[in-house]
Design a protein around this motif. Structure first.
Motif, PDB file in Angstrom:
ATOM      1  N   VAL A 121      36.897 -97.167 -14.587  1.00 36.97           N
ATOM      2  CA  VAL A 121      38.252 -96.873 -15.058  1.00 36.97           C
ATOM      3  C   VAL A 121      38.695 -95.520 -14.515  1.00 36.97           C
ATOM      4  O   VAL A 121      37.872 -94.646 -14.251  1.00 36.97           O
ATOM      5  CB  VAL A 121      38.342 -96.854 -16.606  1.00 36.97           C
ATOM      6  N   LYS A 123      41.532 -92.734 -15.744  1.00 33.36           N
ATOM      7  CA  LYS A 123      42.498 -92.366 -16.790  1.00 33.36           C
ATOM      8  C   LYS A 123      43.459 -91.319 -16.238  1.00 33.36           C
ATOM      9  O   LYS A 123      43.035 -90.266 -15.769  1.00 33.36           O
ATOM     10  CB  LYS A 123      41.767 -91.806 -18.009  1.00 33.36           C
ATOM     11  N   ARG A 124      44.752 -91.624 -16.291  1.00 24.51           N
ATOM     12  CA  ARG A 124      45.775 -90.705 -15.795  1.00 24.51           C
ATOM     13  C   ARG A 124      45.809 -89.465 -16.667  1.00 24.51           C
ATOM     14  O   ARG A 124      45.936 -89.527 -17.871  1.00 24.51           O
ATOM     15  CB  ARG A 124      47.146 -91.401 -15.815  1.00 24.51           C
ATOM     16  N   ASN A 145      43.303 -86.610 -13.156  1.00 29.93           N
ATOM     17  CA  ASN A 145      42.706 -87.876 -13.555  1.00 29.93           C
ATOM     18  C   ASN A 145      41.215 -87.720 -13.848  1.00 29.93           C
ATOM     19  O   ASN A 145      40.549 -86.867 -13.278  1.00 29.93           O
ATOM     20  CB  ASN A 145      42.884 -88.926 -12.459  1.00 29.93           C
ATOM     21  N   SER A 147      37.651 -90.239 -14.177  1.00 30.81           N
ATOM     22  CA  SER A 147      37.163 -91.582 -13.891  1.00 30.81           C
ATOM     23  C   SER A 147      35.660 -91.669 -14.124  1.00 30.81           C
ATOM     24  O   SER A 147      34.945 -90.667 -14.051  1.00 30.81           O
ATOM     25  CB  SER A 147      37.483 -91.974 -12.446  1.00 30.81           C
ATOM     26  N   LYS A 170      38.210-108.000 -18.114  1.00 31.92           N
ATOM     27  CA  LYS A 170      39.650-107.699 -18.113  1.00 31.92           C
ATOM     28  C   LYS A 170      40.320-108.145 -19.410  1.00 31.92           C
ATOM     29  O   LYS A 170      41.318-107.568 -19.816  1.00 31.92           O
ATOM     30  CB  LYS A 170      40.340-108.389 -16.933  1.00 31.92           C
ATOM     31  N   LEU A 179      44.897-100.139 -20.297  1.00 38.17           N
ATOM     32  CA  LEU A 179      45.814-100.393 -19.181  1.00 38.17           C
ATOM     33  C   LEU A 179      47.277-100.279 -19.588  1.00 38.17           C
ATOM     34  O   LEU A 179      48.149-100.144 -18.727  1.00 38.17           O
ATOM     35  CB  LEU A 179      45.550-101.772 -18.574  1.00 38.17           C
ATOM     36  N   GLU A 182      50.610 -95.706 -18.978  1.00 37.25           N
ATOM     37  CA  GLU A 182      51.069 -95.567 -17.597  1.00 37.25           C
ATOM     38  C   GLU A 182      50.089 -94.755 -16.759  1.00 37.25           C
ATOM     39  O   GLU A 182      49.625 -93.693 -17.163  1.00 37.25           O
ATOM     40  CB  GLU A 182      52.429 -94.872 -17.566  1.00 37.25           C
ATOM     41  N   ASN A 184      47.017 -95.478 -15.939  1.00 38.43           N
ATOM     42  CA  ASN A 184      45.620 -95.866 -16.115  1.00 38.43           C
ATOM     43  C   ASN A 184      45.331 -97.110 -15.284  1.00 38.43           C
ATOM     44  O   ASN A 184      46.185 -97.988 -15.165  1.00 38.43           O
ATOM     45  CB  ASN A 184      45.308 -96.162 -17.579  1.00 38.43           C
ATOM     46  N   ARG A 185      44.138 -97.181 -14.716  1.00 37.64           N
ATOM     47  CA  ARG A 185      43.783 -98.363 -13.936  1.00 37.64           C
ATOM     48  C   ARG A 185      42.286 -98.631 -14.039  1.00 37.64           C
ATOM     49  O   ARG A 185      41.512 -97.748 -14.387  1.00 37.64           O
ATOM     50  CB  ARG A 185      44.234 -98.237 -12.489  1.00 37.64           C
ATOM     51  N   ILE A 186      41.917 -99.857 -13.718  1.00 35.84           N
ATOM     52  CA  ILE A 186      40.519-100.257 -13.708  1.00 35.84           C
ATOM     53  C   ILE A 186      40.177-100.788 -12.321  1.00 35.84           C
ATOM     54  O   ILE A 186      41.077-101.125 -11.541  1.00 35.84           O
ATOM     55  CB  ILE A 186      40.210-101.328 -14.775  1.00 35.84           C
ATOM     56  N   TYR A 187      38.894-100.827 -12.009  1.00 34.36           N
ATOM     57  CA  TYR A 187      38.475-101.402 -10.728  1.00 34.36           C
ATOM     58  C   TYR A 187      37.100-102.029 -10.862  1.00 34.36           C
ATOM     59  O   TYR A 187      36.342-101.718 -11.788  1.00 34.36           O
ATOM     60  CB  TYR A 187      38.482-100.339  -9.613  1.00 34.36           C
TER      61      TYR A 187
END
Length: 193
Positions: A121, A123-124, A145, A147, A170, A179, A182, A184-187
Protein backbone atom coordinates in the motif's frame (compact mmCIF):
# COMPACT_ATOMS: atom_id res chain seq x y z
CA UNK A 1 11.61 17.65 -36.43
CA UNK A 2 9.73 18.52 -33.23
CA UNK A 3 6.40 20.23 -32.87
CA UNK A 4 6.21 24.01 -32.48
CA UNK A 5 5.35 23.63 -28.80
CA UNK A 6 8.56 21.64 -28.29
CA UNK A 7 10.61 24.23 -30.18
CA UNK A 8 9.13 27.06 -28.09
CA UNK A 9 10.28 25.30 -24.94
CA UNK A 10 13.86 25.11 -26.23
CA UNK A 11 15.30 27.82 -23.97
CA UNK A 12 13.56 26.40 -20.89
CA UNK A 13 14.64 22.83 -21.67
CA UNK A 14 18.20 23.93 -22.44
CA UNK A 15 18.42 25.57 -18.99
CA UNK A 16 17.11 22.35 -17.40
CA UNK A 17 19.64 20.31 -19.41
CA UNK A 18 22.48 22.52 -18.17
CA UNK A 19 21.34 21.97 -14.55
CA UNK A 20 21.01 18.23 -15.16
CA UNK A 21 24.58 18.02 -16.45
CA UNK A 22 25.84 19.99 -13.44
CA UNK A 23 23.96 17.57 -11.15
CA UNK A 24 25.46 14.55 -12.93
CA UNK A 25 28.94 15.97 -12.28
CA UNK A 26 28.37 15.93 -8.50
CA UNK A 27 29.93 13.18 -6.42
CA UNK A 28 27.74 10.50 -4.90
CA UNK A 29 28.08 12.12 -1.45
CA UNK A 30 26.96 15.49 -2.83
CA UNK A 31 23.94 13.89 -4.51
CA UNK A 32 22.97 12.12 -1.28
CA UNK A 33 23.32 15.38 0.68
CA UNK A 34 21.05 17.14 -1.83
CA UNK A 35 18.48 14.35 -1.47
CA UNK A 36 18.58 14.47 2.34
CA UNK A 37 18.28 18.26 2.36
CA UNK A 38 15.15 18.10 0.22
CA UNK A 39 13.66 15.10 2.02
CA UNK A 40 13.55 17.16 5.22
CA UNK A 41 11.70 15.69 8.19
CA UNK A 42 10.00 12.91 6.24
CA UNK A 43 10.38 9.59 8.02
CA UNK A 44 10.37 6.32 6.11
CA UNK A 45 8.36 3.34 7.28
CA UNK A 46 10.77 0.99 9.03
CA UNK A 47 8.84 -2.24 9.44
CA UNK A 48 9.69 -4.85 12.04
CA UNK A 49 9.98 -8.20 10.27
CA UNK A 50 9.77 -11.75 11.56
CA UNK A 51 10.36 -15.11 9.95
CA UNK A 52 7.36 -16.84 8.43
CA UNK A 53 6.22 -18.97 5.51
CA UNK A 54 3.95 -18.72 2.48
CA UNK A 55 2.56 -21.49 0.31
CA UNK A 56 3.66 -21.25 -3.31
CA UNK A 57 1.17 -20.40 -6.06
CA UNK A 58 3.27 -21.95 -8.83
CA UNK A 59 4.88 -25.08 -7.39
CA UNK A 60 2.92 -28.32 -7.58
CA UNK A 61 1.86 -29.68 -4.20
CA UNK A 62 1.83 -28.10 -0.74
CA UNK A 63 5.21 -26.31 -0.84
CA UNK A 64 5.97 -23.79 1.93
CA UNK A 65 8.75 -21.25 1.45
CA UNK A 66 10.39 -18.99 4.08
CA UNK A 67 9.75 -15.23 3.92
CA UNK A 68 10.06 -12.15 6.14
CA UNK A 69 6.61 -11.04 7.38
CA UNK A 70 5.51 -7.81 9.05
CA UNK A 71 5.55 -8.22 12.82
CA UNK A 72 2.56 -7.39 14.99
CA UNK A 73 4.91 -5.50 17.34
CA UNK A 74 5.32 -2.59 14.90
CA UNK A 75 5.71 0.84 16.45
CA UNK A 76 5.01 3.79 14.19
CA UNK A 77 3.00 3.77 10.96
CA UNK A 78 0.88 1.02 12.48
CA UNK A 79 -2.15 1.97 10.36
CA UNK A 80 -0.61 0.83 7.08
CA UNK A 81 1.53 -2.00 8.47
CA UNK A 82 -1.49 -3.46 10.27
CA UNK A 83 -3.62 -3.15 7.12
CA UNK A 84 -1.04 -4.96 5.00
CA UNK A 85 -0.21 -7.61 7.60
CA UNK A 86 -3.87 -8.47 8.25
CA UNK A 87 -4.81 -8.47 4.56
CA UNK A 88 -1.90 -10.79 3.70
CA UNK A 89 -2.68 -13.10 6.64
CA UNK A 90 -6.37 -13.47 5.79
CA UNK A 91 -7.40 -17.13 5.39
CA UNK A 92 -3.88 -18.32 6.08
CA UNK A 93 -2.05 -16.61 3.19
CA UNK A 94 0.90 -16.11 5.55
CA UNK A 95 1.99 -18.55 8.24
CA UNK A 96 4.08 -17.94 11.35
CA UNK A 97 7.10 -20.00 12.31
CA UNK A 98 6.29 -23.23 14.11
CA UNK A 99 3.11 -24.12 12.23
CA UNK A 100 2.26 -27.77 11.66
CA UNK A 101 3.00 -28.78 8.08
CA UNK A 102 -0.12 -30.46 6.64
CA UNK A 103 -0.05 -34.07 5.41
CA UNK A 104 1.94 -34.16 2.16
CA UNK A 105 3.34 -30.64 2.66
CA UNK A 106 7.02 -29.74 2.36
CA UNK A 107 9.06 -26.91 3.88
CA UNK A 108 11.45 -25.84 1.14
CA UNK A 109 14.33 -23.67 2.33
CA UNK A 110 17.07 -22.17 0.17
CA UNK A 111 15.24 -22.04 -3.18
CA UNK A 112 17.44 -19.74 -5.26
CA UNK A 113 15.66 -16.97 -7.15
CA UNK A 114 12.33 -17.30 -5.36
CA UNK A 115 10.40 -14.11 -4.67
CA UNK A 116 7.03 -14.40 -2.98
CA UNK A 117 3.98 -12.55 -4.27
CA UNK A 118 3.64 -9.17 -2.54
CA UNK A 119 0.77 -6.94 -1.49
CA UNK A 120 1.63 -3.32 -0.77
CA UNK A 121 0.00 0.00 0.00
CA UNK A 122 0.98 3.62 -0.53
CA UNK A 123 -0.67 6.13 1.81
CA UNK A 124 -0.90 9.70 0.51
CA UNK A 125 0.74 12.11 2.92
CA UNK A 126 0.57 15.87 3.22
CA UNK A 127 1.77 18.03 0.35
CA UNK A 128 5.46 18.86 0.67
CA UNK A 129 6.29 22.58 0.62
CA UNK A 130 9.65 22.21 -1.17
CA UNK A 131 8.48 20.89 -4.53
CA UNK A 132 11.50 21.94 -6.55
CA UNK A 133 13.48 19.24 -8.33
CA UNK A 134 16.96 19.08 -6.84
CA UNK A 135 18.22 18.34 -10.36
CA UNK A 136 16.47 20.85 -12.63
CA UNK A 137 14.82 23.32 -10.20
CA UNK A 138 11.44 22.68 -11.90
CA UNK A 139 8.40 22.61 -9.58
CA UNK A 140 6.60 19.27 -9.13
CA UNK A 141 3.70 18.18 -6.93
CA UNK A 142 5.16 16.00 -4.16
CA UNK A 143 3.60 14.36 -1.14
CA UNK A 144 5.01 12.84 2.02
CA UNK A 145 3.78 9.35 1.13
CA UNK A 146 4.34 6.26 3.26
CA UNK A 147 4.43 2.74 1.84
CA UNK A 148 4.97 -0.83 2.95
CA UNK A 149 4.40 -4.32 1.59
CA UNK A 150 4.26 -7.94 2.68
CA UNK A 151 4.64 -11.30 0.98
CA UNK A 152 1.60 -13.54 0.67
CA UNK A 153 0.87 -16.96 -0.77
CA UNK A 154 -1.89 -19.39 -1.55
CA UNK A 155 -4.44 -19.75 1.23
CA UNK A 156 -3.83 -22.63 3.60
CA UNK A 157 -6.31 -24.88 1.82
CA UNK A 158 -3.84 -24.86 -1.08
CA UNK A 159 -4.20 -24.68 -4.87
CA UNK A 160 -5.49 -21.10 -4.88
CA UNK A 161 -4.80 -19.16 -8.07
CA UNK A 162 -2.84 -15.91 -7.74
CA UNK A 163 -5.66 -13.94 -9.45
CA UNK A 164 -8.17 -15.29 -6.91
CA UNK A 165 -5.97 -14.24 -3.98
CA UNK A 166 -5.55 -10.72 -5.45
CA UNK A 167 -9.30 -10.40 -5.97
CA UNK A 168 -10.09 -11.52 -2.41
CA UNK A 169 -7.54 -9.14 -0.88
CA UNK A 170 -9.00 -6.25 -2.91
CA UNK A 171 -12.47 -7.14 -1.54
CA UNK A 172 -11.44 -6.86 2.14
CA UNK A 173 -13.46 -4.07 3.78
CA UNK A 174 -10.39 -2.35 5.33
CA UNK A 175 -8.65 -2.29 1.94
CA UNK A 176 -11.72 -0.70 0.31
CA UNK A 177 -11.87 1.89 3.10
CA UNK A 178 -8.17 2.66 2.63
CA UNK A 179 -8.67 3.19 -1.11
CA UNK A 180 -11.57 5.58 -0.46
CA UNK A 181 -9.07 8.26 0.67
CA UNK A 182 -7.76 10.36 -2.22
CA UNK A 183 -4.25 9.46 -3.33
CA UNK A 184 -4.07 6.13 -1.49
CA UNK A 185 -3.27 3.15 -3.67
CA UNK A 186 -2.47 -0.54 -3.47
CA UNK A 187 -0.28 -2.77 -5.62
CA UNK A 188 0.47 -6.43 -6.16
CA UNK A 189 3.57 -8.21 -7.47
CA UNK A 190 3.32 -11.82 -8.65
CA UNK A 191 5.42 -14.68 -7.36
CA UNK A 192 8.73 -15.31 -9.15
CA UNK A 193 10.35 -18.73 -9.19
Amino acid sequence: MGRYTDIRRGVELNAALTKLRAYEDLTRAQKQAAYKAQRGTSVKVKPNKVKGFVESFNLAGRIYLPVRLLSDTQSGNTDITTLVREAAATTGRTIAVGFTVPQGGVLLDGLTGFKAARFGVVKRGAAVADNESRVTDIQYARYDNKSTSSPFGSQQAGNEAYATAVSEIKDIANVKTFLASEGNRIYFAPEII
